[in-house]
Design an enzyme around this catalytic site. Structure first.
Site, PDB file in Angstrom:
ATOM      1  CE  LYS B 129      -0.658  -3.250  -4.437  1.00 44.10           C
ATOM      2  NZ  LYS B 129       0.473  -2.298  -4.344  1.00 44.10           N
ATOM      3  N   GLY B 211       6.767   5.746  10.178  1.00 43.36           N
ATOM      4  CA  GLY B 211       6.682   5.861   8.722  1.00 43.36           C
ATOM      5  C   GLY B 211       6.213   4.590   8.055  1.00 43.36           C
ATOM      6  CD  GLU B 214       0.998   6.165   2.957  1.00 40.68           C
ATOM      7  OE1 GLU B 214       1.031   7.406   2.902  1.00 40.68           O
ATOM      8  OE2 GLU B 214       1.761   5.442   2.299  1.00 40.68           O
ATOM      9  CG  ASP B 225      -1.760  -2.891  -0.030  1.00 44.12           C
ATOM     10  OD1 ASP B 225      -1.488  -2.474  -1.168  1.00 44.12           O
ATOM     11  OD2 ASP B 225      -0.985  -3.613   0.629  1.00 44.12           O
ATOM     12  CE  LYS B 229       0.807  -5.312  -1.766  1.00 42.16           C
ATOM     13  NZ  LYS B 229       1.233  -4.975  -0.386  1.00 42.16           N
TER      14      LYS B 229
END
Lengths: 346, 346
Positions: B129, B211, B214, B225, B229
């Site tokens: 990105k 998982g 983070e 994030d 996007k």
């Protein structure tokens, strides 16, 4: 600037909606895509309006149709008795836009228009399922031989991009299964029964009163429309040649509220689902009521909405839902496919 | 048969997954699409493996990497110190496949690779990105000038065809609004809180243990994030030039179970939603928690799933959801875009 000259067969609701979209958006499409869309000919039952270079004056033509005029009588352009086949054979077009009513017995008149267009190497953009449900393998073979391309988005769910996900968005992945709620009428009836605890007969009556179901609802409620769409999707994506007699179909006419209630008590939702599965190199199609787990991406598609889920090896499951299924929605899918004839090189 | 020779920058999880897909599928893609994909060069931090004609022997190269080898040491092909920029400038490729880690401060090293590729008129396919979030308008201008094309599916939701619906499936319609659940981690946390009545802190801890989040979850939970996007999607589709400082962002760190419960009591579901709206010729972006009506197509997207809804004028609302977001999912999106460089003419 590239020009695509179209012949439009059928001047009913979908055909007129398409012409209106072209009239309204041609300038924007030229600016955005470098594509000049020209309508060279519009054919209906009594003849056609045909233009030389530059295409038909669409706003005036649409006004003429709206006032009750027939294409063959449009001053300066009308030709009585000019058929789609004759127009395709005698004049030059880049693509056929097929919007005549679907005929599931003979595929006509669309079948003749489509084969004539393929014979001249034209692209075909169709809202009409008939020729493709009845003659898929043959038409694809003819098209491959004459470098025609077949675009049938509008025939497989109108504005819902039923096929696009399989053709473009999952390209490079292997599709292992396709499941779809592909008919808005039956989904409306089942949703109504589920949420309002009504009988099938009452839900159907309400759907008919709302104009969602036809007076003769057979095509929808027996699952035939759903079958026709999954045949087009599966044959396109799996390169199969399923015909209407190759698909086991169960409709929703025998579903009772008790069936729906029982499914709900098991944590599932009863939907009319079309399935195409690839296993051991073999593709199997079926259509019938299916109890979907409540977490299935199609389980929450309600009322007259449609949706389709692709299961792939590397991309997981991808579901697309929604899309207007009105004549305008179908016309928008036709316009999309016309633009696709321009932006796709293969 | 057309050949596309690629340079792949980055040999981490996504890069290797991509190489594995190419190794496994090259023959099938040749047969199905008439496209021969060749990997001419793989670059990582210490150098590159570079092949002349015919491309790298991928199975042997992947075995070498799996055994702990570095690209620059690959016998017969390794070149210590060969950088992505030098390889692009000195050799000839059709497309860059960018898989280095995203850097949201400088965009490097990807920014240099991308600009070098554009300067040579190559197509760019990116899972990264960074360069596009930071320099969208500039890169698009450069690309237009040198007839490069930018493909960023993998950067905008991995295997979820976030952009495809806007670019291809709604082409010809006008998009008036885009709403997306674009981040799996935050959706997982909010879903967990909703269904299991847990606190934000407990849901985050569980996401970290699984998982999904983070150790430093800032990028996800603060909404950055998601913002990145929607910037890529909106800038691509609306031809805008939003940067990271142009979008008001609220994360989910202050959401309590009470907020979620209150939303539920009002018949809504609290989701972290990215919105791009076109009104009066002006596009507005925002990211923040939003109470969606229970019938909103994004309301039933749960746990780590993502989805995006396009509202259009002629096609109604179209929603796509799902798609693997693993390294394999991102690699599959890269492979899709490489095939798109072949099947799209514009």
């Amino acid at each position: 600037m590239k020009t695509k000259k179209l012949i439009v067969c059928g001047a009913g609701n979908v055909g007129r909606s398409f012409l209106r979209l072209v009239a309204d958006r041609a300038a924007a499409i030229r600016a955005k895509h470098g594509l000049n869309i020209e309508v060279g000919c519009v054919v209906d039952v009594g003849g056609a309006a045909h233009a030389g270079d530059g295409g038909l004056p669409l706003p005036a033509f649409l006004d003429f149709l709206t006032a009750g005029g027939r294409p063959e009588d449009f001053p300066g352009y009308g030709q009585k008795g000019l058929t789609g086949v004759a127009a395709i054979e005698n004049y030059s077009f880049d693509a056929l836009v097929e919007t005549t009513p679907t005929n599931l017995k003979t595929g006509e008149p669309a079948y003749s228009f489509v084969t004539a267009a393929i014979a001249k190497g034209m692209d075909v953009v169709s809202a009409n399922k008939g020729p493709f449900v009845l003659h898929f393998a043959e038409l694809n073979k003819l098209a491959a031989a004459s470098r025609s391309r077949l675009f049938i988005s509008a025939a497989t769910g109108a504005a819902l991009p039923t096929l696009d996900i399989g053709k473009f968005s999952t390209v490079g992945a292997d599709i292992t299964a396709i499941e779809g709620i592909l008919n808005g009428t039956t989904n409306f009836i089942l949703t109504k029964m589920y949420f309002e605890k009504t009988s099938y007969a009452d839900a159907l009556k309400e759907a008919q009163a709302m104009g969602i179901a036809e007076t003769d609802p057979t095509l929808d409620v027996e699952g035939y429309d759903t079958r026709n769409k999954i045949i087009l999707v599966a044959n396109t994506l799996f390169k199969t040649s399923f015909g209407i007699d190759d698909v086991p179909v169960t409709g929703i006419t025998k579903i009772t509220y008790d069936d729906i209630d029982r499914a709900a008590k098991n944590g599932t939702v009863l939907k009319l689902v079309a399935t195409a599965e690839l296993a051991g190199g073999k593709v199997t199609l079926s259509v019938g009521p299916k109890a979907l787990d409540k977490n299935h991406p199609l389980a929450t598609i309600n009322y007259s909405e449609k949706g389709i889920t692709y299961t792939t090896d590397t991309m997981g499951q991808i579901t697309v839902l929604g899309g207007k299924s009105s004549p305008v929605g179908a016309a928008a899918a036709l316009l999309k496919d016309v633009i696709h004839t321009h932006i796709f090189s293969v």
